[in-house]
Design an enzyme around this catalytic site. Structure first.
Site, PDB file in Angstrom:
ATOM      1  N   ASP A 104      27.811  20.913  18.109  1.00  0.00           N
ATOM      2  CA  ASP A 104      28.022  22.422  18.151  1.00  0.00           C
ATOM      3  C   ASP A 104      27.862  22.547  19.826  1.00  0.00           C
ATOM      4  O   ASP A 104      27.015  22.083  20.467  1.00  0.00           O
ATOM      5  CB  ASP A 104      26.601  22.964  17.685  1.00  0.00           C
ATOM      6  CG  ASP A 104      27.220  24.241  16.894  1.00  0.00           C
ATOM      7  OD1 ASP A 104      27.829  24.990  17.565  1.00  0.00           O
ATOM      8  OD2 ASP A 104      26.834  24.433  15.712  1.00  0.00           O
ATOM      9  N   HIS A 332      25.349  27.742   7.890  1.00  0.00           N
ATOM     10  CA  HIS A 332      23.967  28.053   7.925  1.00  0.00           C
ATOM     11  C   HIS A 332      23.911  29.643   8.253  1.00  0.00           C
ATOM     12  O   HIS A 332      22.858  30.130   8.438  1.00  0.00           O
ATOM     13  CB  HIS A 332      23.657  27.274   8.956  1.00  0.00           C
ATOM     14  CG  HIS A 332      24.384  27.663  10.465  1.00  0.00           C
ATOM     15  ND1 HIS A 332      25.359  27.308  10.470  1.00  0.00           N
ATOM     16  CD2 HIS A 332      23.712  28.073  11.637  1.00  0.00           C
ATOM     17  CE1 HIS A 332      25.843  27.530  11.823  1.00  0.00           C
ATOM     18  NE2 HIS A 332      24.976  28.403  12.251  1.00  0.00           N
TER      19      HIS A 332
HETATM   20  C1  NOJ Z   1      26.855  31.852  15.200  1.00  0.00           C
HETATM   21  C2  NOJ Z   1      25.973  30.463  14.928  1.00  0.00           C
HETATM   22  O1  NOJ Z   1      26.441  30.049  13.811  1.00  0.00           O
HETATM   23  C3  NOJ Z   1      24.528  31.328  14.538  1.00  0.00           C
HETATM   24  O2  NOJ Z   1      23.790  30.691  13.592  1.00  0.00           O
HETATM   25  C4  NOJ Z   1      23.937  31.803  15.908  1.00  0.00           C
HETATM   26  O3  NOJ Z   1      22.652  32.627  15.573  1.00  0.00           O
HETATM   27  C5  NOJ Z   1      25.222  32.908  16.556  1.00  0.00           C
HETATM   28  N1  NOJ Z   1      26.329  32.070  16.621  1.00  0.00           N
HETATM   29  C6  NOJ Z   1      24.475  32.799  17.955  1.00  0.00           C
HETATM   30  O4  NOJ Z   1      24.466  31.709  18.656  1.00  0.00           O
END
Ligand code: NOJ
Length: 542
Positions: A104, A332
């Site tokens: 990620d 998630h």
């Molecule tokens: C998208 C992510 O998938 C999420 O879990 C996160 O809270 C936000 N972006 C901020 O990074």
């Protein structure tokens, strides 16, 4: 055939991605949090299951204000997940088994504890000041514009020391980087190079859409469709100026160039957009843009045959000729698929994900039908749950520990898991479903096996084959092979005529009901409640 497939298709086109939320996958040291050695210990399971690539949510040092999406060191490993040696071991072990590893990448914001931000906020003339977005207050001390944070409240936080506001699309602990600054671009592209040089096979790029803001920082317009109390307050405004600006394509281009300095790496973009806008991020030709702008339609559309069928066809029709499609069933951030569509439809969802044209992404635990776990306000960890109590927006329910077995703590940890376990884990777990030929896990495995064997499922054409009430069907076709996929999204028996021009007879090769395998399909498909099947079809000889 698309340009990208003129030669041999690439691994990320024919493969299947499996998302791991590392805090909840497998805990090797009994501290209640999943870790990298834990993942390593499960690679044989993933290989057995038949996936191609793992995408792991962030594993870098972080104060965990947003559970890793607030990075304080992009080139390190959070001690709770292990060490860099653990990471190197995991990467090598993946590659030994022919598995790919995707990380990620969080480019939009850092943690407020990142040394860059600590410097930036220390004084107005610090060299890192303009690495972030700082603005003067309005005449009455108010924030510079009306932008809202996705996680509630304003997108601006006041800094008392330097008397300016800084911008954050998410938590105030996640200040947004200023990607207009070439130094920021260089530093972040260098992060990508660091991991790519290590051998990582690509990135899922977080919150990509937010990376470029309006040059003039104009106010966002009101959204007339906002419903108070039901929707997150963020949706009061249409985020026309706080993201998705035309200049974003330049940033995507830079990321793509770096990715192309290495062989066969993939760039996946997280962006929740209507299909017509989404497909623009593929760029203008096969070597620009994002390889896979994530397509979340199977998560977002109502689970109705008409909507899903139309969604698939609109997507297929919108894709540029060179673009490679993709499908995502869970992640998630969204309620789990078994909870969204109901456990009785879980096999249908799997069947669609793994037979539609394009790269599928699965979410850990969906292969055993894990459902959202009720997490009380006291047990909640997710900042979103805390920001909006009362509205079901918190994401802890879909992040609970993987259910490996009926052992204590579902075999996830010898310690107290950081989030509660599903009450039914003694029945719903990997070990048990491995022994049950009719289980969801067994079905996923069969589907994955078939997908790897059948070029028609990997690279074949997609053709719609009709929809009526709760049922729809489509065809995947390659060389001499034609596969017909038919699904019933409803709970009653149904029948679908196969369009006359298709004029087919066929034999069922895989079905949600194993008893159907070997049965004939001719002129019409008859499906029981919640039933789906794949038939190998031939032109009728009559
Ligand atoms: C998208 C992510 O998938 C999420 O879990 C996160 O809270 C936000 N972006 C901020 O990074």
């Amino acid at each position: 055939m698309s340009k990208q497939l003129a030669e041999k298709p690439l691994w990320w086109q024919t493969g299947v991605i499996y998302q791991i939320y590392p805090l909840s996958f497998a805990d090797s040291n009994g501290d209640g949090y999943g870790d990298l050695p834990g993942i390593l210990g499960k690679l044989d399971y993933l290989k057995w299951l038949g996936v191609t690539a793992l995408w792991i949510s962030p594993i870098h040092p972080s104060p965990l204000a947003d559970y890793g999406y607030d990075v304080s060191d992009y080139k390190g490993i959070h001690p709770s997940f292990g060490t860099m040696e653990d990471f190197d071991r995991l990467l090598a072990a993946c590659h030994q088994r022919g598995l790919k590893l995707i990380l990620d990448f969080v480019p939009n914001h850092t943690s407020d504890q990142h040394p860059w931000f600590l410097e930036s906020r220390s004084s107005r003339d610090n060299p890192k000041r303009n690495w972030y977005i700082w603005k003067n207050p309005g005449h009455h001390g108010e924030p510079p514009n009306n932008w809202l944070s996705v996680f509630g409240g304003r997108a601006w936080t006041w800094d008392e020391t330097t008397k300016q506001y800084y911008c954050h699309s998410f938590l105030k602990e996640q200040p947004d980087l200023d990607w207009r600054n070439p130094e920021v671009q260089e530093a972040m592209l260098d992060v990508m190079r660091f991991w790519l040089a290590k051998g990582v096979d690509g990135f899922r790029v977080d919150a990509l859409w937010h990376v470029r803001k309006d040059e003039q920082f104009r106010d966002n317009p009101l959204d007339p469709e906002y419903v108070e109390g039901e929707m997150s307050p963020y949706h009061q405004l249409i985020p026309a100026y706080s993201g998705g600006r035309p200049e974003l394509h330049e940033i995507v281009g830079l990321m793509r160039q770096v990715t192309q300095e290495f062989r066969e790496r993939v760039l996946i973009g997280e962006m929740y957009l209507p299909v017509e806008e989404l497909v623009r991020y593929y760029g203008h030709e096969s070597d620009s843009g994002i390889h896979l702008p994530y397509n979340f339609q199977l998560i977002l559309l109502p689970w109705q045959a008409m909507d899903i069928f139309a969604g698939i066809n609109t997507y297929e029709a919108s894709l540029p000729a060179f673009a490679w499609p993709n499908w995502v069933l869970g992640n998630h951030d969204k309620p789990r698929v078994a909870s969204r569509v109901g456990p009785e439809q879980a096999k249908i969802a799997a069947l669609l994900l793994l037979t539609l044209r394009g790269t599928p992404t699965m979410y850990y635990g969906d292969e055993i039908g894990m459902e959202d776990v009720n997490v009380s306000d006291e047990e909640a960890h997710d900042p979103v749950a805390k920001a909006f109590p009362g509205i079901r927006l918190g994401r802890d329910p879909e992040r609970t520990p993987m259910q490996w077995s009926a052992e204590p703590n579902a075999g996830f940890s010898t310690g107290e898991p950081w989030l509660p376990l599903a009450a039914d884990y003694e029945e719903a777990n990997v070990e048990r479903q491995k022994q049950d030929a009719g289980s969801l896990l067994a079905f996923y495995r069969q589907l994955l096996e078939l997908r790897h064997k059948e070029p028609a499922l990997q690279i074949g054409r997609y053709l719609p084959a009709g929809q009526r009430r709760n049922v729809f069907a489509f065809v995947r076709e390659h060389d001499e092979t034609t596969l017909l996929i038919a699904v019933n999204l409803g709970g009653t028996r149904a029948r679908l005529e196969i369009p006359r021009h298709m004029d087919v007879v066929g034999e069922v090769i895989l079905g949600t009901d194993p008893a159907r395998v070997g049965g004939k399909v001719r002129e019409y498909v008859e499906l029981g409640p919640n039933e789906g099947l794949i038939a190998r079809v031939h032109p009728s000889e009559e």
